[in-house]
Design an enzyme around this catalytic site. Structure first.
Site, PDB file in Angstrom:
ATOM      1  N   CYS A  87       0.836  -1.197   0.000  1.00  0.00           N
ATOM      2  CA  CYS A  87       0.000   0.000   0.000  1.00  0.00           C
ATOM      3  C   CYS A  87       0.879   1.257   0.000  1.00  0.00           C
ATOM      4  O   CYS A  87       1.530   1.537  -0.998  1.00  0.00           O
ATOM      5  CB  CYS A  87      -0.971  -0.032   1.179  1.00  0.00           C
ATOM      6  SG  CYS A  87      -2.393   1.083   1.001  1.00  0.00           S
ATOM      7  N   HIS A 204      -3.511  -5.715   1.034  1.00  0.00           N
ATOM      8  CA  HIS A 204      -2.850  -6.019   2.304  1.00  0.00           C
ATOM      9  C   HIS A 204      -2.869  -7.509   2.630  1.00  0.00           C
ATOM     10  O   HIS A 204      -3.782  -7.992   3.314  1.00  0.00           O
ATOM     11  CB  HIS A 204      -3.538  -5.256   3.437  1.00  0.00           C
ATOM     12  CG  HIS A 204      -3.331  -3.782   3.407  1.00  0.00           C
ATOM     13  ND1 HIS A 204      -2.278  -3.158   4.050  1.00  0.00           N
ATOM     14  CD2 HIS A 204      -4.040  -2.791   2.805  1.00  0.00           C
ATOM     15  CE1 HIS A 204      -2.351  -1.848   3.853  1.00  0.00           C
ATOM     16  NE2 HIS A 204      -3.402  -1.602   3.097  1.00  0.00           N
ATOM     17  N   GLU A 206      -1.050  -8.996   4.753  1.00  0.00           N
ATOM     18  CA  GLU A 206      -0.788  -9.178   6.184  1.00  0.00           C
ATOM     19  C   GLU A 206      -2.051  -9.266   7.021  1.00  0.00           C
ATOM     20  O   GLU A 206      -2.014  -9.730   8.174  1.00  0.00           O
ATOM     21  CB  GLU A 206       0.124  -8.052   6.707  1.00  0.00           C
ATOM     22  CG  GLU A 206      -0.540  -6.698   6.916  1.00  0.00           C
ATOM     23  CD  GLU A 206      -0.625  -5.848   5.669  1.00  0.00           C
ATOM     24  OE1 GLU A 206      -0.863  -4.632   5.807  1.00  0.00           O
ATOM     25  OE2 GLU A 206      -0.474  -6.389   4.545  1.00  0.00           O
TER      26      GLU A 206
END
Length: 232
Positions: A87, A204, A206
């Site tokens: 990002c 994302h 994660e």
């Protein structure tokens, strides 16, 4: 795996990335402040997390790209070290010259916070070895400037060299550039460097690693990195 997660004023995903790395590798990463001038000795992987570095003043990532720590990141990448920008981290990589192109305002000028479907275009890179080629995965997105843009020559080079690693797709798994959620050229969600050691992507991974929280489609990205480094 010895990982370093950079922290800029305005970063807000460093904790998410650090937790994902520790969850998958069993090793807690180092948090490296933007004003530092060196990475921890023996660093294998550098991660630039999401957020709003320096408040996104000027262009997103433009100030962070000139932070003191970025000289060490460029040197690490030049040696073949692994770098992952997520990002705002992707924006910083583009602004710093580690990846081509730029991220601009979303096509509809709105902040997007939702899940996105992505196609894994290849699985022979350090970041995608645990995925099947052509797999469709679901990662969250949260950005206002995720519209990947580059000139025609750069886009052709990226496509010809197979450097588009993740691409936005529709629910049926097909690409539709006219409907891509943020207007990104060629539906590009993530690209790699010429040496395949630097990845920037807007979604994302994660946030999709822990089955106790939700989906785990992002876990394979971090497992891929762990596997490559353990083999090395």
């Amino acid at each position: 795996m010895k990982a370093a997660v950079l922290v800029f004023p305005g970063s807000n995903r460093e904790g998410d990335v650090a937790r994902a790395l520790e969850l998958v590798s069993g090793v807690k990463p180092a948090l490296v402040w933007h004003a530092d001038t060196a990475l921890p000795a023996g660093t294998d992987l550098v991660v630039l997390p999401g957020g709003f570095s320096y408040g996104d003043y000027l262009r997103c990532g433009a100030i962070a790209a000139r932070a003191a720590i970025m000289d060490a990141v460029r040197a690490h990448a030049a040696r073949g070290g692994l770098v992952l920008g997520i990002c705002n981290g992707f924006q910083i990589l583009c602004e710093s010259g580690l990846l081509p192109g730029v991220l601009v305002r979303n096509a509809r000028l709105r902040f997007i916070c939702r899940e996105a479907l992505l196609k894994v275009e290849r699985n022979d890179t350090p970041f995608t070895r645990r995925y099947a080629r052509g797999a469709v995965v679901r990662f969250p997105v949260a950005h206002g400037e995720g519209n990947y843009t580059a000139d025609a020559t750069t886009l052709k080079k990226l496509e010809d060299e197979g450097r588009v690693l993740f691409r936005y797709v529709m629910p049926d798994g097909h690409r539709d550039d006219a409907q891509v959620l943020n207007g990104a050229a060629n539906s590009i969600a993530g690209i790699v460097s010429e040496k395949l050691n630097v990845l920037g992507l807007m979604p994302h991974p994660e946030n999709h690693v822990d089955p106790q929280v939700g989906p785990t489609d992002g876990r394979a990205l971090f497992e891929s990195l762990v596997g490559v480094l353990e083999k090395a």
